[in-house]
Scaffold this active site. Structure first.
Site, PDB file in Angstrom:
ATOM      1  N   TYR A  10       0.835  -1.211   0.000  1.00 34.91           N
ATOM      2  CA  TYR A  10       0.000   0.000   0.000  1.00 34.91           C
ATOM      3  C   TYR A  10       0.872   1.265   0.000  1.00 34.91           C
ATOM      4  O   TYR A  10       0.597   2.222  -0.718  1.00 34.91           O
ATOM      5  CB  TYR A  10      -0.924  -0.020   1.228  1.00 34.91           C
ATOM      6  CG  TYR A  10      -1.505   1.330   1.565  1.00 34.91           C
ATOM      7  CD1 TYR A  10      -2.458   1.917   0.747  1.00 34.91           C
ATOM      8  CD2 TYR A  10      -1.084   2.025   2.704  1.00 34.91           C
ATOM      9  CE1 TYR A  10      -2.978   3.176   1.041  1.00 34.91           C
ATOM     10  CE2 TYR A  10      -1.594   3.278   3.006  1.00 34.91           C
ATOM     11  CZ  TYR A  10      -2.537   3.847   2.169  1.00 34.91           C
ATOM     12  OH  TYR A  10      -3.033   5.090   2.456  1.00 34.91           O
ATOM     13  N   HIS A  61       0.778  12.923  -6.680  1.00 31.82           N
ATOM     14  CA  HIS A  61       0.295  12.083  -5.582  1.00 31.82           C
ATOM     15  C   HIS A  61       1.238  10.892  -5.357  1.00 31.82           C
ATOM     16  O   HIS A  61       0.813   9.802  -5.000  1.00 31.82           O
ATOM     17  CB  HIS A  61      -1.122  11.578  -5.898  1.00 31.82           C
ATOM     18  CG  HIS A  61      -2.027  11.449  -4.714  1.00 31.82           C
ATOM     19  ND1 HIS A  61      -3.060  12.302  -4.460  1.00 31.82           N
ATOM     20  CD2 HIS A  61      -2.058  10.546  -3.700  1.00 31.82           C
ATOM     21  CE1 HIS A  61      -3.695  11.922  -3.354  1.00 31.82           C
ATOM     22  NE2 HIS A  61      -3.096  10.861  -2.872  1.00 31.82           N
ATOM     23  N   GLY A 120       8.860  11.292  -5.093  1.00 31.50           N
ATOM     24  CA  GLY A 120      10.088  10.546  -5.359  1.00 31.50           C
ATOM     25  C   GLY A 120      11.337  11.061  -4.664  1.00 31.50           C
ATOM     26  O   GLY A 120      12.426  10.553  -4.921  1.00 31.50           O
TER      27      GLY A 120
HETATM   28  C1  LIG Z   1       0.722   5.732   1.876  1.00 23.54           C
HETATM   29  C2  LIG Z   1       0.403   7.050   1.237  1.00 23.54           C
HETATM   30  C3  LIG Z   1      -0.784   7.695   1.549  1.00 23.54           C
HETATM   31  C4  LIG Z   1      -1.070   8.937   0.978  1.00 23.54           C
HETATM   32  N1  LIG Z   1      -2.198   9.595   1.361  1.00 23.54           N
HETATM   33  C5  LIG Z   1      -2.431  10.843   0.887  1.00 23.54           C
HETATM   34  C6  LIG Z   1      -3.524  11.603   1.368  1.00 23.54           C
HETATM   35  O1  LIG Z   1      -4.280  11.169   2.247  1.00 23.54           O
HETATM   36  N2  LIG Z   1      -3.720  12.836   0.848  1.00 23.54           N
HETATM   37  C7  LIG Z   1      -2.894  13.375  -0.117  1.00 23.54           C
HETATM   38  O2  LIG Z   1      -3.108  14.511  -0.562  1.00 23.54           O
HETATM   39  N3  LIG Z   1      -1.830  12.680  -0.573  1.00 23.54           N
HETATM   40  C8  LIG Z   1      -1.574  11.447  -0.082  1.00 23.54           C
HETATM   41  N4  LIG Z   1      -0.468  10.758  -0.511  1.00 23.54           N
HETATM   42  C9  LIG Z   1       0.459  11.414  -1.445  1.00 23.54           C
HETATM   43  C10 LIG Z   1       1.524  12.197  -0.661  1.00 23.54           C
HETATM   44  O3  LIG Z   1       0.972  13.318  -0.021  1.00 23.54           O
HETATM   45  C11 LIG Z   1       2.653  12.695  -1.579  1.00 23.54           C
HETATM   46  O4  LIG Z   1       2.080  13.403  -2.648  1.00 23.54           O
HETATM   47  C12 LIG Z   1       3.534  11.564  -2.110  1.00 23.54           C
HETATM   48  O5  LIG Z   1       3.682  10.551  -1.148  1.00 23.54           O
HETATM   49  C13 LIG Z   1       4.902  12.089  -2.488  1.00 23.54           C
HETATM   50  O6  LIG Z   1       5.686  11.100  -3.050  1.00 23.54           O
HETATM   51  P1  LIG Z   1       6.790  10.242  -2.242  1.00 23.54           P
HETATM   52  O7  LIG Z   1       6.017   9.274  -1.404  1.00 23.54           O
HETATM   53  O8  LIG Z   1       7.549   9.592  -3.319  1.00 23.54           O
HETATM   54  O9  LIG Z   1       7.581  11.210  -1.403  1.00 23.54           O
HETATM   55  C14 LIG Z   1      -0.171   9.516   0.048  1.00 23.54           C
HETATM   56  C15 LIG Z   1       1.020   8.843  -0.271  1.00 23.54           C
HETATM   57  C16 LIG Z   1       1.318   7.632   0.320  1.00 23.54           C
HETATM   58  C17 LIG Z   1       2.619   6.960  -0.024  1.00 23.54           C
END
Ligand SMILES: Cc1cc2nc3c(=O)[nH]c(=O)nc-3n(C[C@H](O)[C@H](O)[C@H](O)COP(=O)(O)O)c2cc1C
Length: 394
Positions: free
Chosen positions: A27, A280, A313
């Site tokens: 996930y 995202h 990333g």
């Molecule tokens: C497990 C997980 C849950 C996430 N949940 C949300 C969320 O609830 N709301 C949102 O705007 N973005 C969500 N995101 C996106 C993150 O805010 C962000 O854009 C993204 O993780 C950035 O990339 P990175 O994981 O490579 O740093 C989620 C990302 C992950 C990995």
């Protein structure tokens, strides 16, 4: 786990992979469909290389940055991540505390499970990310809740009008509303430290985790569909609603998930205080370009007054410096600190932030810069054959 043996974000990812059940790790790690967006996010960093300067005096280095009159210790923050409570008991609290200690912003996810009022205790300066329903009466009530909790920065995610196609989650039976299946049970049994330390501990202490911050009230457990539907009406939200929201909300307003320069321009026109360039983390539309690749055209489009932030990333100090060089004000990490928290709660998230801070400080010096304002596109070169937008950095 000796945290000082973990030297990089990748080390934390490997340790988190061992600790977490496959479905939970999947996930966090995963993207959507063929994971093209997810891969693009990392590949974009390889398309840009540094041209460092030597013999610049860099003995007095300054990593701090100012945004809207607040000073943050470094140009980094923790992105909103829903369902983090599945990685660690009350993980949202660990992340909020780690950010507070490191003096960087933490964005509370609308899909998180520790009530935002609790996360706001101890004078924390958290931001809140909304998944607004397409219903202004409900939005108004959520705004009341945010004002009462003294939230000042509201982040509206605009890339999630419908649910993404997360096939990898479905294959592992990891779907919301959550249902226990034989596959999940086996996964849990094979990860007993997680089952006892996270799953059972959470059930015992708080019951089944809830969507505590999605709407104006504490929502239902993650095993139930919320009464108004999980994503009801989000596909009805439009720019008119953002104009309305701007009138209602006197605090800072940030739009997250902006990828197109025309949307960046619109965000500025409606009076947003900032934008986060993001796909995202590769978890919504598959096949987007990387946020890093989208950044130059967006910076060219908006005025210098609008803070442009970014995520997607980022795993190394050098990654962060590339975004700063292209004009980003702040970089957010999602998975990096989640892996830290999975391994060792608040201490793990703190260690990840401190690794990134140390890398940033060292890499900035090696680049020949003493402050972030010296980190400019003149120190970047696109690799031969790279398809990077606005590629002329010489
Ligand atoms: C497990 C997980 C849950 C996430 N949940 C949300 C969320 O609830 N709301 C949102 O705007 N973005 C969500 N995101 C996106 C993150 O805010 C962000 O854009 C993204 O993780 C950035 O990339 P990175 O994981 O490579 O740093 C989620 C990302 C992950 C990995």
């Amino acid at each position: 786990m000796k945290l000082d043996r973990l030297l990089s974000v990748s080390d934390f990812e490997r340790a988190a992979k061992k600790f977490l059940p496959r479905c939970v790790y999947g996930y966090v790690r995963g993207g959507t469909e063929d994971e093209r967006s997810l891969r693009a996010n990392r590949q974009a960093f390889d398309e840009l290389g540094f041209l460092p300067r030597g013999l610049n005096v860099v003995d007095k280095r300054e990593l701090s940055t100012e945004l809207w009159g607040r000073r943050y210790a470094m140009p980094l923050g923790i992105a909103p991540t829903g369902l983090a409570g599945l990685l660690r008991h009350e993980c949202d609290l660990d992340l909020a505390r780690a950010a507070q200690q490191a003096r960087v912003p933490f964005i509370i996810s609308g899909s998180s499970s520790v009530p935002l009022e609790k996360l706001q205790e101890e004078d924390r300066d958290n931001w809140y990310q909304a998944y607004f329903p397409g219903d202004r009466a409900r939005m108004s009530r959520i705004l009341d809740r945010l004002r009462a909790a003294k939230i000042d920065v509201l982040v509206v995610t605009i890339d999630t009008c419908v649910a993404a196609n997360r096939e990898n989650n479905a294959r592992m039976d990891f779907i919301i509303p959550f249902r226990m299946t034989p596959r999940l049970l086996l996964d849990g049994m094979l990860h007993p430290r997680w089952s006892v330390g996270v799953f059972l501990k959470t059930l015992y202490a708080n019951g089944i985790p809830r969507f505590a911050n999605l709407y104006e009230e504490i929502g239902p457990p993650i095993t139930q569909e919320p009464a108004h539907g999980f994503r009801t009406g989000r596909d009805r939200l439009g720019w008119d609603d953002m104009v309305w929201l701007r009138e209602q909300w006197k605090g800072r307003l940030v739009l997250k998930g902006v990828m197109h320069p025309l949307d960046a321009e619109k965000a500025e026109q409606i009076g947003a205080d900032g934008i986060i360039v993001s796909n995202h983390g590769g978890r919504q539309l598959d096949g987007t370009i990387a946020p890093l690749a989208a950044l130059p055209a967006i910076i060219d489009t908006v005025s210098e007054r609008l803070p442009v932030m970014i995520d997607g990333g980022f795993r190394r100090g050098t990654d962060v410096l590339k975004a700063i060089a292209l004009g980003a004000k702040l970089v957010f990490v999602g998975r990096a600190t989640l892996y830290g928290a999975a391994v060792a709660g608040e201490a793990g998230a703190r260690r990840v932030l401190s690794i990134l801070a140390t890398e940033l400080d060292r890499d900035m010096a090696l680049l020949g810069c003493a402050s972030l304002s010296e980190v400019t596109a003149a120190l970047l070169k696109t690799r031969a054959g790279a398809a990077f937008e606005a590629a002329n950095y010489d």
